[in-house]
Scaffold this motif. Structure first.
Motif, mmCIF file in Angstrom:
data_model
loop_
_atom_site.group_PDB
_atom_site.id
_atom_site.type_symbol
_atom_site.label_atom_id
_atom_site.label_comp_id
_atom_site.label_asym_id
_atom_site.label_seq_id
_atom_site.Cartn_x
_atom_site.Cartn_y
_atom_site.Cartn_z
ATOM 1 N N ILE A 34 0.961 -1.202 -0.019
ATOM 2 C CA ILE A 34 0.103 0.016 -0.100
ATOM 3 C C ILE A 34 0.916 1.215 0.088
ATOM 4 C CG2 ILE A 34 -1.407 1.339 1.278
ATOM 5 C CD1 ILE A 34 -2.667 -1.129 2.206
ATOM 6 N N ILE A 35 1.959 1.354 0.823
ATOM 7 C CA ILE A 35 2.679 2.628 0.986
ATOM 8 C C ILE A 35 3.604 2.659 -0.262
ATOM 9 C CG2 ILE A 35 4.680 1.464 2.254
ATOM 10 C CD1 ILE A 35 3.054 4.888 2.777
ATOM 11 N N CYS A 36 4.172 1.560 -0.901
ATOM 12 C CA CYS A 36 4.969 1.876 -2.181
ATOM 13 C C CYS A 36 3.952 2.327 -3.275
ATOM 14 C CB CYS A 36 5.599 0.705 -2.478
ATOM 15 S SG CYS A 36 7.088 0.220 -1.309
ATOM 16 N N GLU A 165 8.422 5.166 7.458
ATOM 17 C CA GLU A 165 7.595 5.242 8.585
ATOM 18 C C GLU A 165 6.237 4.772 8.589
ATOM 19 O OE1 GLU A 165 8.194 7.844 11.334
ATOM 20 O OE2 GLU A 165 10.197 8.676 10.587
ATOM 21 N N GLY A 166 5.779 4.496 6.942
ATOM 22 C CA GLY A 166 4.447 4.139 6.802
ATOM 23 C C GLY A 166 4.055 2.803 6.782
ATOM 24 N N HIS A 167 4.880 1.948 7.067
ATOM 25 C CA HIS A 167 4.402 0.290 7.007
ATOM 26 C C HIS A 167 4.701 -0.179 8.153
ATOM 27 C CE1 HIS A 167 8.475 -0.892 6.075
ATOM 28 N NE2 HIS A 167 8.169 -2.111 6.298
ATOM 29 N N PRO A 228 1.320 1.698 21.884
ATOM 30 C CA PRO A 228 1.650 2.791 20.693
ATOM 31 C C PRO A 228 2.899 2.114 19.882
ATOM 32 C CG PRO A 228 2.499 3.293 23.125
ATOM 33 C CD PRO A 228 1.718 2.184 23.285
ATOM 34 N N SER A 229 2.493 2.151 18.534
ATOM 35 C CA SER A 229 3.685 1.641 17.682
ATOM 36 C C SER A 229 4.857 2.413 17.815
ATOM 37 C CB SER A 229 2.933 1.924 16.214
ATOM 38 O OG SER A 229 1.977 1.503 16.024
ATOM 39 N N VAL A 230 4.995 3.496 18.125
ATOM 40 C CA VAL A 230 6.074 4.290 18.218
ATOM 41 C C VAL A 230 5.941 4.651 19.949
ATOM 42 C CG1 VAL A 230 7.577 6.389 17.902
ATOM 43 C CG2 VAL A 230 6.007 5.265 16.219
ATOM 44 N N PHE A 232 8.458 5.644 22.128
ATOM 45 C CA PHE A 232 9.166 6.571 22.611
ATOM 46 C C PHE A 232 9.503 7.459 21.596
ATOM 47 C CE2 PHE A 232 12.243 3.205 22.319
ATOM 48 C CZ PHE A 232 13.477 4.167 21.918
ATOM 49 N N ILE A 233 9.617 9.036 21.894
ATOM 50 C CA ILE A 233 10.446 9.807 20.933
ATOM 51 C C ILE A 233 11.340 10.632 21.634
ATOM 52 C CG2 ILE A 233 8.400 9.951 19.143
ATOM 53 C CD1 ILE A 233 7.459 12.477 20.683
ATOM 54 N N ILE A 234 12.525 11.201 20.631
ATOM 55 C CA ILE A 234 13.504 11.768 21.516
ATOM 56 C C ILE A 234 13.384 13.242 20.936
ATOM 57 C CG2 ILE A 234 16.014 11.958 21.615
ATOM 58 C CD1 ILE A 234 15.981 8.791 21.005
ATOM 59 N N ASN A 301 4.513 16.491 14.452
ATOM 60 C CA ASN A 301 3.652 15.186 14.453
ATOM 61 C C ASN A 301 3.623 14.450 13.381
ATOM 62 O OD1 ASN A 301 1.803 16.327 13.397
ATOM 63 N ND2 ASN A 301 0.220 16.470 14.924
ATOM 64 N N CYS A 302 2.880 13.298 13.318
ATOM 65 C CA CYS A 302 3.080 12.435 12.425
ATOM 66 C C CYS A 302 2.175 12.864 11.221
ATOM 67 C CB CYS A 302 2.250 10.944 12.668
ATOM 68 S SG CYS A 302 2.263 9.795 11.275
ATOM 69 N N ILE A 303 2.828 12.985 10.111
ATOM 70 C CA ILE A 303 2.073 13.494 8.724
ATOM 71 C C ILE A 303 1.187 12.557 8.237
ATOM 72 C CG2 ILE A 303 3.807 13.036 7.154
ATOM 73 C CD1 ILE A 303 3.541 15.683 5.927
HETATM 74 C C1 HEM Z 1 -0.190 3.706 13.584
HETATM 75 C C2 HEM Z 1 0.549 4.351 12.626
HETATM 76 C C3 HEM Z 1 1.456 5.336 12.959
HETATM 77 C C4 HEM Z 1 1.830 5.817 14.067
HETATM 78 C C5 HEM Z 1 1.738 5.411 15.439
HETATM 79 C C6 HEM Z 1 3.042 6.882 13.603
HETATM 80 C C7 HEM Z 1 3.573 7.747 14.655
HETATM 81 C C8 HEM Z 1 4.587 8.642 14.399
HETATM 82 C C9 HEM Z 1 5.218 9.571 15.548
HETATM 83 C C10 HEM Z 1 5.127 9.278 16.910
HETATM 84 C C11 HEM Z 1 5.924 10.286 14.723
HETATM 85 C C12 HEM Z 1 6.788 11.496 15.496
HETATM 86 C C13 HEM Z 1 8.300 10.843 15.435
HETATM 87 C C14 HEM Z 1 9.309 11.712 16.326
HETATM 88 O O1 HEM Z 1 9.002 12.803 16.431
HETATM 89 O O2 HEM Z 1 10.249 11.228 16.464
HETATM 90 C C15 HEM Z 1 5.771 10.076 13.474
HETATM 91 C C16 HEM Z 1 6.371 11.041 12.270
HETATM 92 C C17 HEM Z 1 6.201 10.694 11.058
HETATM 93 N N1 HEM Z 1 5.351 9.759 10.471
HETATM 94 FE FE1 HEM Z 1 4.018 8.453 11.539
HETATM 95 N N2 HEM Z 1 2.873 7.218 12.432
HETATM 96 C C18 HEM Z 1 2.294 6.109 11.768
HETATM 97 C C19 HEM Z 1 1.873 6.050 10.395
HETATM 98 C C20 HEM Z 1 2.388 6.804 9.451
HETATM 99 C C21 HEM Z 1 2.237 6.508 7.950
HETATM 100 C C22 HEM Z 1 1.193 5.434 7.435
HETATM 101 C C23 HEM Z 1 2.890 7.737 7.280
HETATM 102 C C24 HEM Z 1 3.000 7.807 5.876
HETATM 103 C C25 HEM Z 1 1.960 7.741 5.039
HETATM 104 C C26 HEM Z 1 3.724 8.360 8.405
HETATM 105 C C27 HEM Z 1 4.702 9.095 7.953
HETATM 106 C C28 HEM Z 1 5.410 9.903 9.041
HETATM 107 C C29 HEM Z 1 6.362 10.880 8.856
HETATM 108 C C30 HEM Z 1 6.943 11.148 7.452
HETATM 109 C C31 HEM Z 1 6.805 11.419 9.909
HETATM 110 C C32 HEM Z 1 8.018 12.406 10.176
HETATM 111 C C33 HEM Z 1 7.321 13.642 10.398
HETATM 112 C C34 HEM Z 1 8.016 14.881 10.706
HETATM 113 O O3 HEM Z 1 9.409 14.558 11.049
HETATM 114 O O4 HEM Z 1 7.847 16.061 10.286
HETATM 115 N N3 HEM Z 1 3.235 7.610 9.560
HETATM 116 N N4 HEM Z 1 4.860 9.036 13.114
#
Ligand code: HEM
Length: 356
Positions: A34-36, A165-167, A228-230, A232-234, A301-303
């Motif tokens: 899906i993500i690709c 990040e997206g899979h 939570p999938s992630v 912790f964050i730093i 935050n997560c885009i």
């Molecule tokens: C349940 C699914 C997801 C969770 C729990 C999640 C969680 C997070 C978290 C906690 C961050 C912040 C990381 C940090 O600050 O160090 C983040 C950043 C990010 N996520 Fe997600 N994410 C999810 C799904 C996705 C998906 C599906 C995509 C792409 C389509 C995505 C793309 C990104 C990107 C590009 C960033 C970096 C944003 C930035 O630095 O400005 N994530 N995500």
């Protein structure tokens, strides 16, 4: 998403013999496909051909990145001569080569398109369905203004970030949700009733069905609270701050423990109990807005959070509509891998029983 979910259901149909099996990998392949397609506009066929070089390189990097992050004391020149260093160089070469090829071929397609007349291209686009399926890569290429705003390397980094990040994140969340539902048959039954009512005869929800799946949204949110999938964050502190009796100087790296926050009885009484009703609108009133941050908070935050919710709803609704899921391990016995994403150590052992 619907197209890939259909392929996933075809794969799962062959696993309904009552023998427990680990669903984690099949979910990973589906979210990768899906993500690709979304980020690069290509079908990498992870579900039909998981042994291909690109998929293997994604796996290698997903293993080596956390391995390296948890050993900051290994200097770069030592890492480079370790097997992990060799493997990561090879995997990066495969990944970069793959993205570079796609970038150059998409560029050619876009250039050809712009050299055709507007009318000609819109007719052809209608015919081939191109317009409706612009990928992130196509949009970045269009916005790059021939490298003046974004170079090819900048574009590749953005696309690679999305793929990584997206899979793994959505796979982790879907997997924990299946484990929680497989341990809580009454909640699974209530969810099944909602899905049946919304989907009627359909196997897979359409985009328009997704907002109607309100209980499913509570289920996913509660699962992301507990696991939570992630985890912790730093962040680096830019200005000195005082928290109670502690003064934290500027420049300090801090770790924000999302898992500990979400499992704190101060905000969530009986945090070990899986209770999706915690996320009914009336039950969220008065809760501290930063007590629930699976997607982080603030400007970075997560885009992809909306995309993640659409994808999870599509896949989970389709699985629960078709099968009764039973988990083979009790939640309290499951050990997690301390990784970039929170993963159950033995994968997701379930049995699937076809409902209809
Ligand atoms: C349940 C699914 C997801 C969770 C729990 C999640 C969680 C997070 C978290 C906690 C961050 C912040 C990381 C940090 O600050 O160090 C983040 C950043 C990010 N996520 Fe997600 N994410 C999810 C799904 C996705 C998906 C599906 C995509 C792409 C389509 C995505 C793309 C990104 C990107 C590009 C960033 C970096 C944003 C930035 O630095 O400005 N994530 N995500």
């Amino acid at each position: 998403m619907e197209e890939k979910t259909k392929i996933l259901l075809d794969i799962l149909d062959k696993k309904t013999d009552g023998i427990s099996y680990n669903i984690y990998q099949d979910i990973t392949h589906c979210t990768l496909d899906i993500i690709c397609e979304t980020a690069m506009g290509v079908n990498v066929n992870a579900m039909s051909n998981p042994d291909n070089e690109f998929i293997q390189a994604v796996y290698t990097m997903s293993d080596i990145i956390p391995w390296k992050m948890s050993r900051p004391y290994i200097p770069e020149f030592i890492f480079n001569i370790l097997p992990q260093g060799y493997k990561s160089r090879h995997a990066l070469k495969v990944l970069h080569g793959f993205s570079e090829n796609i970038i150059s071929s998409r560029k050619k397609i876009l250039q050809n398109k712009s050299s055709r007349s507007e009318k000609e291209s819109s007719d052809a686009d209608e015919l081939f369905g191109i317009k409706k399926r612009l990928s992130l890569l196509d949009m970045l290429l269009e916005a790059s203004e021939d490298g003046k705003i974004l170079s090819d390397a900048d574009i590749r980094e953005e696309v690679d970030t999305f793929v990584f990040e997206g899979h793994d994140t959505t796979t982790s969340s879907i997997s924990w949700t299946l484990l929680l539902l497989g341990n809580n048959p009454e909640i699974q039954e209530k969810l099944y009733q909602e899905i049946k009512e919304v989907l009627q005869d359909k196997s897979i929800p359409s985009f328009n069905n997704l907002p109607e799946l309100k209980y499913l949204e509570c289920v996913i949110k509660e699962s992301l609270r507990m696991f939570p999938s992630v985890p912790f964050i730093i962040r680096t502190i830019e200005q000195e701050i005082q928290i109670d009796q502690y003064k934290i100087p500027a420049g300090t790296d801090i770790l924000l423990h999302i898992y500990a926050l979400h499992n704190s009885p101060e905000y969530y009484p009986n945090p070990d109990v899986f209770d999706p009703d915690r996320f009914l609108p009336e039950n969220c009133v008065g809760r501290h807005p930063y007590s629930y941050i699976p997607f982080s908070a603030g400007p970075r935050n997560c885009i992809g959070q909306k995309f993640a919710m659409y994808e999870e709803k599509t896949i989970l609704a389709s699985i629960i509509k078709r099968y009764k899921v039973t988990a083979m391990e009790k939640i309290k016995d499951i050990k997690v891998i301390p990784d970039i994403v929170l993963r159950p150590i033995n994968g997701v052992l379930v049995t699937l029983q076809r409902r209809e």
